[in-house]
Design a protein around this motif. Structure first.
Motif, PDB file in Angstrom:
ATOM      1  N   PHE A 285       0.832  -1.209   0.000  1.00  0.00           N
ATOM      2  CA  PHE A 285       0.000   0.000   0.000  1.00  0.00           C
ATOM      3  C   PHE A 285       0.861   1.251   0.000  1.00  0.00           C
ATOM      4  CE2 PHE A 285      -3.889  -2.135   2.225  1.00  0.00           C
ATOM      5  CZ  PHE A 285      -4.031  -2.975   1.131  1.00  0.00           C
ATOM      6  N   ASP A 286       1.928   1.248   0.795  1.00  0.00           N
ATOM      7  CA  ASP A 286       2.815   2.416   0.860  1.00  0.00           C
ATOM      8  C   ASP A 286       3.497   2.663  -0.483  1.00  0.00           C
ATOM      9  OD1 ASP A 286       2.208   2.892   3.499  1.00  0.00           O
ATOM     10  OD2 ASP A 286       3.979   1.863   4.298  1.00  0.00           O
ATOM     11  N   LEU A 287       3.998   1.599  -1.100  1.00  0.00           N
ATOM     12  CA  LEU A 287       4.701   1.744  -2.369  1.00  0.00           C
ATOM     13  C   LEU A 287       3.790   2.247  -3.481  1.00  0.00           C
ATOM     14  CD1 LEU A 287       6.981  -1.427  -2.568  1.00  0.00           C
ATOM     15  CD2 LEU A 287       7.745   0.948  -2.624  1.00  0.00           C
ATOM     16  N   SER A 288       2.566   1.786  -3.486  1.00  0.00           N
ATOM     17  CA  SER A 288       1.663   2.098  -4.596  1.00  0.00           C
ATOM     18  C   SER A 288       0.849   3.366  -4.380  1.00  0.00           C
ATOM     19  CB  SER A 288       0.715   0.922  -4.840  1.00  0.00           C
ATOM     20  OG  SER A 288      -0.048   0.637  -3.681  1.00  0.00           O
ATOM     21  N   ALA A 289       1.047   4.031  -3.254  1.00  0.00           N
ATOM     22  CA  ALA A 289       0.217   5.204  -2.935  1.00  0.00           C
ATOM     23  C   ALA A 289       0.296   6.274  -4.011  1.00  0.00           C
ATOM     24  CB  ALA A 289       0.635   5.779  -1.578  1.00  0.00           C
ATOM     25  N   ASP A 290       1.478   6.485  -4.581  1.00  0.00           N
ATOM     26  CA  ASP A 290       1.660   7.550  -5.566  1.00  0.00           C
ATOM     27  C   ASP A 290       1.922   7.003  -6.972  1.00  0.00           C
ATOM     28  OD1 ASP A 290       1.409   9.600  -3.622  1.00  0.00           O
ATOM     29  OD2 ASP A 290       3.480   9.234  -2.991  1.00  0.00           O
ATOM     30  N   VAL A 291       1.574   5.743  -7.198  1.00  0.00           N
ATOM     31  CA  VAL A 291       1.788   5.129  -8.505  1.00  0.00           C
ATOM     32  C   VAL A 291       0.504   5.227  -9.325  1.00  0.00           C
ATOM     33  CG1 VAL A 291       2.323   2.980  -9.718  1.00  0.00           C
ATOM     34  CG2 VAL A 291       3.535   3.557  -7.610  1.00  0.00           C
ATOM     35  N   ALA A 292       0.578   5.853 -10.495  1.00  0.00           N
ATOM     36  CA  ALA A 292      -0.604   6.078 -11.336  1.00  0.00           C
ATOM     37  C   ALA A 292      -0.888   4.849 -12.197  1.00  0.00           C
ATOM     38  CB  ALA A 292      -0.393   7.315 -12.218  1.00  0.00           C
ATOM     39  N   SER A 293      -1.164   3.729 -11.522  1.00  0.00           N
ATOM     40  CA  SER A 293      -1.390   2.455 -12.200  1.00  0.00           C
ATOM     41  C   SER A 293      -2.735   1.875 -11.784  1.00  0.00           C
ATOM     42  CB  SER A 293      -0.262   1.472 -11.860  1.00  0.00           C
ATOM     43  OG  SER A 293      -0.603   0.152 -12.241  1.00  0.00           O
ATOM     44  N   ASP A 294      -3.566   1.568 -12.758  1.00  0.00           N
ATOM     45  CA  ASP A 294      -4.841   0.923 -12.458  1.00  0.00           C
ATOM     46  C   ASP A 294      -4.619  -0.503 -11.954  1.00  0.00           C
ATOM     47  OD1 ASP A 294      -7.891   0.883 -12.760  1.00  0.00           O
ATOM     48  OD2 ASP A 294      -7.313  -0.856 -13.964  1.00  0.00           O
ATOM     49  N   ARG A 295      -3.563  -1.134 -12.426  1.00  0.00           N
ATOM     50  CA  ARG A 295      -3.289  -2.504 -11.988  1.00  0.00           C
ATOM     51  C   ARG A 295      -2.990  -2.553 -10.492  1.00  0.00           C
ATOM     52  NH1 ARG A 295       1.212  -5.343 -15.035  1.00  0.00           N
ATOM     53  NH2 ARG A 295       2.017  -3.277 -15.518  1.00  0.00           N
ATOM     54  N   THR A 296      -2.167  -1.639 -10.006  1.00  0.00           N
ATOM     55  CA  THR A 296      -1.883  -1.655  -8.572  1.00  0.00           C
ATOM     56  C   THR A 296      -3.131  -1.275  -7.776  1.00  0.00           C
ATOM     57  OG1 THR A 296      -1.063   0.632  -8.622  1.00  0.00           O
ATOM     58  CG2 THR A 296       0.561  -1.121  -8.878  1.00  0.00           C
ATOM     59  N   ALA A 297      -3.942  -0.368  -8.318  1.00  0.00           N
ATOM     60  CA  ALA A 297      -5.179   0.013  -7.618  1.00  0.00           C
ATOM     61  C   ALA A 297      -6.113  -1.188  -7.493  1.00  0.00           C
ATOM     62  CB  ALA A 297      -5.868   1.156  -8.359  1.00  0.00           C
ATOM     63  N   GLN A 298      -6.234  -1.962  -8.570  1.00  0.00           N
ATOM     64  CA  GLN A 298      -7.100  -3.139  -8.527  1.00  0.00           C
ATOM     65  C   GLN A 298      -6.536  -4.206  -7.591  1.00  0.00           C
ATOM     66  OE1 GLN A 298     -10.134  -3.190  -9.828  1.00  0.00           O
ATOM     67  NE2 GLN A 298      -9.706  -1.104 -10.514  1.00  0.00           N
ATOM     68  N   ARG A 299      -5.218  -4.348  -7.577  1.00  0.00           N
ATOM     69  CA  ARG A 299      -4.620  -5.342  -6.690  1.00  0.00           C
ATOM     70  C   ARG A 299      -4.836  -4.976  -5.215  1.00  0.00           C
ATOM     71  NH1 ARG A 299      -4.339 -10.126  -7.663  1.00  0.00           N
ATOM     72  NH2 ARG A 299      -2.774 -10.356  -6.016  1.00  0.00           N
ATOM     73  N   LYS A 300      -4.874  -3.684  -4.911  1.00  0.00           N
ATOM     74  CA  LYS A 300      -5.173  -3.264  -3.537  1.00  0.00           C
ATOM     75  C   LYS A 300      -6.521  -3.820  -3.095  1.00  0.00           C
ATOM     76  CE  LYS A 300      -2.774   1.187  -3.152  1.00  0.00           C
ATOM     77  NZ  LYS A 300      -2.979   2.645  -3.003  1.00  0.00           N
ATOM     78  N   HIS A 301      -7.508  -3.724  -3.980  1.00  0.00           N
ATOM     79  CA  HIS A 301      -8.843  -4.229  -3.651  1.00  0.00           C
ATOM     80  C   HIS A 301      -8.810  -5.745  -3.417  1.00  0.00           C
ATOM     81  CE1 HIS A 301     -10.934  -0.476  -4.230  1.00  0.00           C
ATOM     82  NE2 HIS A 301     -10.440  -0.330  -5.443  1.00  0.00           N
ATOM     83  N   VAL A 302      -8.043  -6.446  -4.254  1.00  0.00           N
ATOM     84  CA  VAL A 302      -7.938  -7.902  -4.095  1.00  0.00           C
ATOM     85  C   VAL A 302      -7.315  -8.243  -2.750  1.00  0.00           C
ATOM     86  CG1 VAL A 302      -6.842  -9.991  -4.983  1.00  0.00           C
ATOM     87  CG2 VAL A 302      -7.839  -8.334  -6.577  1.00  0.00           C
ATOM     88  N   VAL A 303      -6.229  -7.549  -2.403  1.00  0.00           N
ATOM     89  CA  VAL A 303      -5.541  -7.819  -1.137  1.00  0.00           C
ATOM     90  C   VAL A 303      -6.451  -7.519   0.047  1.00  0.00           C
ATOM     91  CG1 VAL A 303      -3.633  -7.093   0.343  1.00  0.00           C
ATOM     92  CG2 VAL A 303      -3.245  -7.456  -2.102  1.00  0.00           C
ATOM     93  N   ARG A 304      -7.118  -6.389   0.013  1.00  0.00           N
ATOM     94  CA  ARG A 304      -8.009  -6.030   1.115  1.00  0.00           C
ATOM     95  C   ARG A 304      -9.107  -7.068   1.292  1.00  0.00           C
ATOM     96  NH1 ARG A 304      -8.476   0.123  -1.083  1.00  0.00           N
ATOM     97  NH2 ARG A 304      -6.731   1.042   0.043  1.00  0.00           N
TER      98      ARG A 304
END
Length: 413
Positions: free
Chosen positions: A373-392
């Protein structure tokens, strides 16, 4: 409604749309374009047409005119055949898949009587250097940061091809360069969450590579589209595309190109829950890569190595809910991964977090997820955003664990 309960005509409507890699929004657009002026004036808003398409494909309502007629026009299929009760033909060979892709893409063609500048091999090399720079930028920047420059470069390359003059050999090399631009631009668009734009761009690249006679590049582009569809579309379409990519590469393609094609097929099978097929494809990828011996190959294969295959193997095991195999592989990769590749590092951490949760290690999963979550906070990637939802979502059953609860509450989940 299950596939075997859906009427044959409904299955056929859905299959014909999917054969063309159209979303339901694309289908609505095609129906609108097929309508003459009088019919178009009677059509409802796009959102209403999409709801109708959804109902038609589910088999809850059969199309009536004008939709019945418009479907026939769009698919160029006789009414009796399209809406009949005959068996639905689902099986397609890789050649069928490629033919469908090329049929839905307007071929690149130079403008007649063009009077642009005369291009030589040096100009093509300059363009190739620009596309490789874009690939290297994608290693450290996300899709949202790169999508505009990527498509400026692609549009410029297409314009140069269409307006300039050149020899047949230079023209073929220009087509290859356009295909390479399309692959990285499509990848960037997909990472930015612009999946329809990405699919159109991949199809443009497939057409350019096919016209240039570059089977290796054609395979990479089809495989890229397969990867996207496996992730955000119908997994069985993803398998069909991945098989077509493998076929386009052929047995004489560079070792790393064949390994990449097998890798994408493995992922498509994993997404479909087909464990044995996924493992078999992973084994073929490893075999192909073992045959690599510094051979001549396209520059875009620079990133395909044993580490990437190990990542895919770990991801496949995670997708198949086999965490005891996934965790050691991901842990090993992450211990030596380049920290400047923030997006990929965040994505790999997301797979590890999921695998740890599946292994009933919620505390360690929460610690891994927190780093992701910390690493991807400022990454403009839809893939990382979607993976956050999966992890949560995967951590939610462990909310009673203090570390998990603290993380979920802090992330607003």
């Amino acid at each position: 409604m299950a596939s075997d309960e859906r009427p044959a005509w409904a299955e056929r409507l859905r299959n014909e749309r999917r054969k063309r890699w159209w979303s339901q929004n694309d289908m609505a657009s095609e129906l609108e374009k097929a309508a003459d002026k009088r019919i178009r004036a009677t059509l409802p808003a796009r959102s209403s047409i999409i709801r109708r398409i959804r109902d038609y494909e589910a088999g809850t309502h059969q199309p009536r005119d004008p939709y019945r007629l418009l479907y026939c026009r769009v698919f160029a299929i006789d009414e009796a055949e399209l809406y009949g009760d005959g068996p639905v033909q689902n099986g397609r060979t890789p050649n069928d898949v490629l033919r469908d892709l090329l049929r839905e893409t307007e071929p690149l063609s130079p403008i007649p009587n063009r009077a642009g500048s005369r291009l030589g091999i040096g100009n093509v090399k300059d363009l190739s250097a620009r596309v490789h720079s874009l690939r290297l930028a994608d290693d450290v920047l996300a899709g949202g940061d790169l999508i505009q420059p990527a498509f400026r470069e692609l549009d410029s390359a297409v314009r140069i091809y269409r307006t300039s003059t050149y020899t047949q050999d230079v023209g073929r090399r220009l087509l290859t360069t356009i295909g390479e631009f399309a692959q990285i631009a499509g990848w960037i668009a997909s990472d930015a969450g612009q999946h329809e734009q990405a699919a159109r761009t991949y199809r443009l690249g497939i057409s350019a590579a096919h016209e240039a006679g570059d089977g290796t590049l054609e395979s990479n582009l089809i495989g890229s589209l397969a990867y996207q569809i496996s992730n955000v579309g119908d997994v069985h379409e993803g398998i069909a595309l991945a098989r077509a990519a493998l076929d386009a590469a052929g047995p004489d393609a560079p070792a790393r190109a064949r390994a990449l094609a097998w890798d994408r097929l493995a992922w498509a099978h994993a997404r479909a829950g087909e464990a044995q097929s996924a493992m078999r494809a992973l084994g073929e990828a490893e075999t192909a890569l073992s045959q690599y011996a510094a051979e001549e190959e396209p520059g875009y294969l620079y990133w395909v190595d044993a580490g990437e295959l190990q990542v895919m193997e770990a991801r496949a095991y995670t997708e198949l809910r086999r965490p005891l195999r996934a965790v050691p592989l991901l842990t090993d990769v992450l211990a030596r991964y380049d920290s400047t590749h923030t997006r990929e590092l965040a994505l790999y951490l997301s797979w590890l977090a999921v695998a740890l949760a599946d292994a009933n290690e919620p505390e360690e999963a929460a610690r891994t997820a927190a780093r992701m979550f910390d690493l991807s906070a400022d990454v403009a990637s839809d893939r990382t955003a979607q993976r956050k939802h999966v992890v949560r979502a995967r951590l939610e059953p462990y909310r009673d664990v203090p570390e998990v609860r603290q993380l979920l509450d802090a992330s607003g989940f």
